[in-house]
Design an enzyme around this catalytic site. Structure first.
Site, PDB file in Angstrom:
ATOM      1  N   HIS A 126       0.163  24.029 -38.631  1.00 32.88           N
ATOM      2  CA  HIS A 126      -0.656  24.668 -37.600  1.00 32.88           C
ATOM      3  C   HIS A 126      -1.238  23.629 -36.649  1.00 32.88           C
ATOM      4  O   HIS A 126      -1.744  22.582 -37.078  1.00 32.88           O
ATOM      5  CB  HIS A 126      -1.799  25.462 -38.258  1.00 32.88           C
ATOM      6  CG  HIS A 126      -2.432  26.445 -37.352  1.00 32.88           C
ATOM      7  ND1 HIS A 126      -3.398  26.106 -36.421  1.00 32.88           N
ATOM      8  CD2 HIS A 126      -2.240  27.798 -37.218  1.00 32.88           C
ATOM      9  CE1 HIS A 126      -3.775  27.186 -35.770  1.00 32.88           C
ATOM     10  NE2 HIS A 126      -3.087  28.228 -36.227  1.00 32.88           N
ATOM     11  N   ASN A 128      -3.978  23.652 -34.840  1.00 34.68           N
ATOM     12  CA  ASN A 128      -5.425  23.456 -34.976  1.00 34.68           C
ATOM     13  C   ASN A 128      -5.821  23.061 -36.393  1.00 34.68           C
ATOM     14  O   ASN A 128      -6.528  22.063 -36.600  1.00 34.68           O
ATOM     15  CB  ASN A 128      -6.179  24.720 -34.568  1.00 34.68           C
ATOM     16  CG  ASN A 128      -5.967  25.085 -33.124  1.00 34.68           C
ATOM     17  OD1 ASN A 128      -4.965  25.704 -32.794  1.00 34.68           O
ATOM     18  ND2 ASN A 128      -6.893  24.708 -32.248  1.00 34.68           N
ATOM     19  N   ASP A 129      -5.377  23.849 -37.355  1.00 36.32           N
ATOM     20  CA  ASP A 129      -5.827  23.630 -38.730  1.00 36.32           C
ATOM     21  C   ASP A 129      -5.293  22.341 -39.332  1.00 36.32           C
ATOM     22  O   ASP A 129      -5.970  21.731 -40.168  1.00 36.32           O
ATOM     23  CB  ASP A 129      -5.392  24.809 -39.607  1.00 36.32           C
ATOM     24  CG  ASP A 129      -6.063  26.111 -39.200  1.00 36.32           C
ATOM     25  OD1 ASP A 129      -7.115  26.045 -38.539  1.00 36.32           O
ATOM     26  OD2 ASP A 129      -5.519  27.183 -39.529  1.00 36.32           O
ATOM     27  N   SER A 136     -11.959  17.224 -32.336  1.00 35.38           N
ATOM     28  CA  SER A 136     -12.236  18.070 -31.188  1.00 35.38           C
ATOM     29  C   SER A 136     -11.619  17.388 -29.973  1.00 35.38           C
ATOM     30  O   SER A 136     -11.478  16.158 -29.958  1.00 35.38           O
ATOM     31  CB  SER A 136     -13.748  18.224 -30.992  1.00 35.38           C
ATOM     32  OG  SER A 136     -14.052  18.724 -29.701  1.00 35.38           O
ATOM     33  N   HIS A 185     -14.601 -19.363   8.480  1.00 29.79           N
ATOM     34  CA  HIS A 185     -14.711 -18.425   9.610  1.00 29.79           C
ATOM     35  C   HIS A 185     -13.399 -18.350  10.391  1.00 29.79           C
ATOM     36  O   HIS A 185     -13.407 -18.066  11.592  1.00 29.79           O
ATOM     37  CB  HIS A 185     -15.849 -18.818  10.563  1.00 29.79           C
ATOM     38  CG  HIS A 185     -17.186 -18.928   9.921  1.00 29.79           C
ATOM     39  ND1 HIS A 185     -18.075 -17.876   9.839  1.00 29.79           N
ATOM     40  CD2 HIS A 185     -17.783 -19.984   9.300  1.00 29.79           C
ATOM     41  CE1 HIS A 185     -19.169 -18.277   9.206  1.00 29.79           C
ATOM     42  NE2 HIS A 185     -19.016 -19.549   8.868  1.00 29.79           N
ATOM     43  N   SER A 315      12.376  -5.644  10.643  1.00 23.26           N
ATOM     44  CA  SER A 315      12.206  -4.706  11.749  1.00 23.26           C
ATOM     45  C   SER A 315      13.480  -3.920  11.952  1.00 23.26           C
ATOM     46  O   SER A 315      14.584  -4.430  11.788  1.00 23.26           O
ATOM     47  CB  SER A 315      11.854  -5.464  13.033  1.00 23.26           C
ATOM     48  OG  SER A 315      11.845  -4.592  14.144  1.00 23.26           O
ATOM     49  N   LYS A 321      13.679 -10.701  12.554  1.00 28.00           N
ATOM     50  CA  LYS A 321      12.280 -10.697  12.130  1.00 28.00           C
ATOM     51  C   LYS A 321      12.201 -10.518  10.614  1.00 28.00           C
ATOM     52  O   LYS A 321      12.873  -9.671  10.038  1.00 28.00           O
ATOM     53  CB  LYS A 321      11.524  -9.570  12.821  1.00 28.00           C
ATOM     54  CG  LYS A 321      10.013  -9.618  12.660  1.00 28.00           C
ATOM     55  CD  LYS A 321       9.374  -8.569  13.559  1.00 28.00           C
ATOM     56  CE  LYS A 321       7.856  -8.660  13.550  1.00 28.00           C
ATOM     57  NZ  LYS A 321       7.297  -8.265  12.253  1.00 28.00           N
ATOM     58  N   VAL A 322      11.367 -11.321   9.965  1.00 25.32           N
ATOM     59  CA  VAL A 322      11.158 -11.235   8.515  1.00 25.32           C
ATOM     60  C   VAL A 322       9.663 -11.154   8.254  1.00 25.32           C
ATOM     61  O   VAL A 322       8.883 -11.940   8.801  1.00 25.32           O
ATOM     62  CB  VAL A 322      11.752 -12.458   7.777  1.00 25.32           C
ATOM     63  CG1 VAL A 322      11.487 -12.351   6.282  1.00 25.32           C
ATOM     64  CG2 VAL A 322      13.251 -12.560   8.049  1.00 25.32           C
ATOM     65  N   GLU A 328       2.017  -7.947   1.443  1.00 23.85           N
ATOM     66  CA  GLU A 328       1.591  -6.660   2.001  1.00 23.85           C
ATOM     67  C   GLU A 328       1.552  -5.589   0.921  1.00 23.85           C
ATOM     68  O   GLU A 328       0.610  -4.782   0.863  1.00 23.85           O
ATOM     69  CB  GLU A 328       2.544  -6.248   3.124  1.00 23.85           C
ATOM     70  CG  GLU A 328       2.395  -7.070   4.384  1.00 23.85           C
ATOM     71  CD  GLU A 328       3.418  -6.735   5.452  1.00 23.85           C
ATOM     72  OE1 GLU A 328       3.294  -7.270   6.556  1.00 23.85           O
ATOM     73  OE2 GLU A 328       4.345  -5.935   5.169  1.00 23.85           O
TER      74      GLU A 328
END
Length: 465
Positions: A126, A128-129, A136, A185, A315, A321-322, A328
Site C-alpha cells: 500500500h 500510504n500504509d 508525512s 573605474h 554573426s 566575426k567571433v 556570455e
C-alpha cells in the site's frame, strides 16, 4: 481495472478516476496531473532521486524497528532504488507548481514504488500504509530538498568549482611573469601581472567553494521524523535518526537528524542560506566573465589583450566575426542563479505556522542553480580559461604609454609634480619617461629602476631596499 481505451480505473478517498493503463502511478498522482497543468516543468531528476533514497531508507528503518514486514520492506527498497536510479522518471509527471507542501510529489513516489513493489512481491503493497509508513509529506519533502541539494553539490558543483579553481591557478602560474595595465573605474591604473589578475579569480572561486561547504553543514540536517507538524506523531522516536543514518551510509554524506524538527518543517532557512552562497558564486562568475569579455574585446577597436578560443561564427551577417560565447553564456547562468535566489528568498519566507508552502519551488530553483553553476564552471575552465592566448605586444604598448606609472615617483618627487607630469603626458601624447626626464632631476638609470612595470607589480615602496 483495465479499460478498452488505454486507461484503467483507480480510486482513492475522493472516488474513482481514469489513469493511463501503463502508468505506474495511481489516483492521487492523476489528480495532480489534472489539477496542475500549469507549466512544462516537472520535479528535477535529483529530487526524484532523493525521494527514492528516502523511501528506501524509511523502509529499512521501519523494518529494523520491527514495524514493517521484512519481505514488504525488501520489495519497497528494491523499487525505491530503481526510482532513485532514474529507471522510472517518465512516471513522475507532476508539475513543479503544485500544492505547496509537495504532497502530490510524495504521493507520486509512494504510488510508483507501491506498484513496483506489489508486482515484485506478488502481493499488495500500500502506498500510504507501507511506503509512507511513519512519514508525512511535511517531513519527506523538506528532507528531499536537503538530500537532493547536498548530493548535487557533492557530485556536481563542488567538483566543478574545484576544477575551475585549479584551471585558474594553473594559468595564474603560467602567466605570473606577464605584466599588464591594472584598471580601476575602467581607467588605467598601476600595473599588475596577468598571473595576479587570474589568481584573484581563482581565489574568488575557492572562497565560493568554502562558502558552499559551510552552508551544507546546515543542509545535512534532516526533517525526517517530524511527520505532520514536527511532533513525530505516528513515528517511533528513533525513526528520524535511523533514517538519517541510512541516508548517510547510502550517499557518503554526513546527514543527521535535525535537532529541532519544528524549525525544519516550518522553515527553509538552510536552503535559503545555501542559495545565498550559490548567488555569491554566481557573482564571482559574472565578474570573471565580464573581465574576460573586456580583455578579449576588439580585436582592433577594443582592448585586444587576450584572444579567447574561437568556437563558432559570431554573426549571421558580418563574416569573420567571433564572439566571446562562453563568458556570455556563463554570465547568463549567473543572472539566472541570482534570479533563482530571489525566488527562493520569497519562497523561504512563505512559511505559515508549522509548514512552508512553497517547497516544490524551492527544490526546483535550488537544484537548477546548482546544476547551472556546475556546468558553467566546467565550460569556462575548458573553453575559455585554459585556451586563451595573450597579446603581449598589445600589453607592452599600453604599459609604455601609461602615465599612471608616475605614481611610483610619489615618494621621490611628491604627488603634485607627479600629477603635472601625468597631465602633460596625456595632453601631449608623449611617453612618461620622456617627460620625467624633462621635469625632474632623476637620472635615466633611476627612472628606469623606479618605473619598471614588472617591479611595480610587487608592491612596496619603489626603489627602496
Amino acid at each position: 481495472m483495465m479499460s478498452t481505451q488505454g486507461f484503467r480505473t483507480e480510486k482513492d478517498s475522493m472516488g474513482e478516476l481514469q489513469v493511463p493503463a501503463d502508468a505506474l502511478y495511481a489516483a492521487q498522482t492523476q489528480r495532480a496531473v489534472d489539477n496542475f497543468g500549469i507549466s512544462d516543468l516537472t520535479m528535477p531528476r535529483r529530487f526524484i532521486e532523493a525521494l527514492g533514497l528516502i523511501k528506501a531508507a524509511t523502509a529499512e528503518a521501519n523494518r529494523d524497528l520491527g514495524d514493517l514486514d521484512a519481505k514488504i520492506a525488501g520489495a519497497i527498497i528494491e523499487a525505491a532504488e530503481a526510482v532513485a536510479s532514474g529507471a522510472h522518471d517518465a512516471h513522475f509527471p507532476v508539475d513543479v507548481f503544485q500544492t505547496g507542501s509537495g504532497t502530490s510529489s510524495n504521493m507520486n513516489a509512494n504510488e510508483v514504488i507501491a506498484n513496483l513493489a506489489s508486482r515484485s512481491l506478488g502481493d499488495t503493497v500500500h502506498p500510504n500504509d507501507h511506503v509512507n509508513m511513519a512519514q508525512s509529506s511535511n517531513d519527506v519533502i523538506p528532507t528531499a530538498i536537503h538530500v537532493s541539494a547536498a548530493v548535487a553539490c557533492a557530485e556536481e558543483l563542488l567538483p566543478a568549482l574545484d576544477y575551475l579553481a585549479s584551471t585558474l591557478e594553473a594559468r595564474a602560474t603560467e602567466l605570473r611573469d606577464i605584466t599588464t595595465t591594472g584598471r580601476t573605474h575602467l581607467m588605467d591604473a598601476m600595473p599588475i601581472t596577468l598571473g595576479q589578475e587570474v589568481g584573484g579569480w581563482a581565489h574568488q572561486i575557492r572562497m565560493g567553494e568554502a562558502r558552499v561547504r559551510d552552508a551544507l553543514e546546515r543542509v545535512h540536517a534532516l526533517a525526517q521524523g517530524g511527520t505532520a507538524v514536527g511532533t513525530g506523531i505516528n513515528a517511533r522516536p528513533a525513526f528520524g535518526g535511523k533514517v538519517a543514518e541510512v541516508l548517510a551510509r547510502r550517499t557518503g554524506i554526513g546527514f543527521y537528524e535535525s535537532p529541532n524538527r519544528f524549525e525544519s518543517l516550518s522553515s527553509q532557512d538552510a536552503a535559503v542560506e545555501l542559495s545565498g552562497q550559490l548567488k555569491v558564486v554566481a557573482v564571482s562568475i559574472m565578474k570573471m566573465s565580464n573581465d574576460l569579455r573586456w580583455m578579449n574585446s576588439g580585436p582592433l577597436a577594443g582592448l585586444g589583450e587576450i584572444a579567447l578560443p574561437a568556437l563558432q561564427p559570431g554573426s549571421s551577417i558580418m563574416p569573420g566575426k567571433v564572439n566571446p560565447v562562453i563568458p556570455e553564456a556563463a554570465a547568463q547562468v549567473a543572472a539566472q542563479v541570482i534570479g533563482n535566489d530571489t525566488t527562493i528568498t520569497v519562497a523561504g519566507q512563505s512559511g505559515n505556522f508549522q509548514l512552508n508552502v512553497m517547497l516544490p519551488l524551492v527544490a526546483h530553483n535550488l537544484l537548477q542553480s546548482i546544476s547551472l553553476l556546475a556546468n558553467a564552471s566546467r565550460a569556462l575552465a575548458d573553453r575559455a580559461i585554459s585556451g586563451f592566448s595573450v597579446n603581449q605586444a598589445r600589453l607592452e604598448e599600453a604599459l609604455g604609454r601609461n602615465p599612471i606609472l608616475v605614481t611610483a615617483l610619489n615618494t621621490v618627487i611628491g604627488y603634485e609634480l607627479g600629477a603635472k607630469i601625468a597631465k602633460r603626458a596625456y595632453a601631449e601624447g608623449r611617453p612618461l619617461m620622456e617627460l620625467a626626464r624633462e621635469m625632474t632631476d632623476l637620472s635615466d638609470e633611476e627612472l628606469e629602476r623606479l618605473l619598471d612595470p614588472k617591479a611595480l607589480t610587487q608592491g612596496g615602496i619603489p626603489g627602496a631596499d
